[in-house]
Design a protein around this motif. Structure first.
Motif: not given
Length: 144
Positions: A4, A42-46, A49-51, A67
């Motif tokens: 990452e 990739r998770i965005c808006g959590s 769990n972002d990343g 998200g």
């Protein structure tokens, strides 16, 4: 996770598609039918769990969030590069982070090359792997 950090440094997530919506993480996992086994996402808006994760992820924190989930196609060569950087960091990270720029003892001396007072700009993994990283670098503003 070193991968990452490498992707962020490269400004290149190897984006395939972005899926927007409301997603639920239950029992530590998330169902994402648009991903293949072992594919990075990739998770965005959590909140929790972002990343960067690899599908199927089983170590997520339960939540429902609105998200985006980015489907990625990270080349094997970049994964190997991140592994090489992690090994280098394990071996050299402490010395690179040292505030000492030079040392002398028993007739032996050395000095770290530095761009500024802390030397980190030129001595970290970013410099050690510059040539290999540059092959994958994207210009800023190209990807969300």
């Amino acid at each position: 996770m070193m991968l990452e950090q490498v992707l962020r440094h490269l400004n290149n997530w190897f984006l395939v598609d972005i899926h927007e919506g409301t997603f639920t993480v239950e029992n530590g996992s998330i169902a994402l039918p648009f991903l293949l086994t072992n594919q990075y996402f990739r998770i965005c808006g959590s909140v929790f769990n972002d990343g960067l994760h690899q599908y199927p992820a089983a170590d997520l924190t339960d939540e429902t969030f609105t998200g985006t989930v980015w489907a990625l196609a990270v080349p094997k060569a970049v994964v190997v590069l991140a592994e090489d950087i992690a090994a280098w960091q394990e071996k050299n990270g402490e010395a690179v982070a040292s505030p000492y720029q030079s040392e002398s003892f028993g007739g032996y001396s050395y000095a770290k090359r530095s761009a500024g007072s802390d030397g980190s700009a030129l001595n970290g993994w970013q410099n050690a792997f510059r040539d290999r990283l540059n092959d994958w670098r994207k210009l800023k503003g190209v990807e969300p």
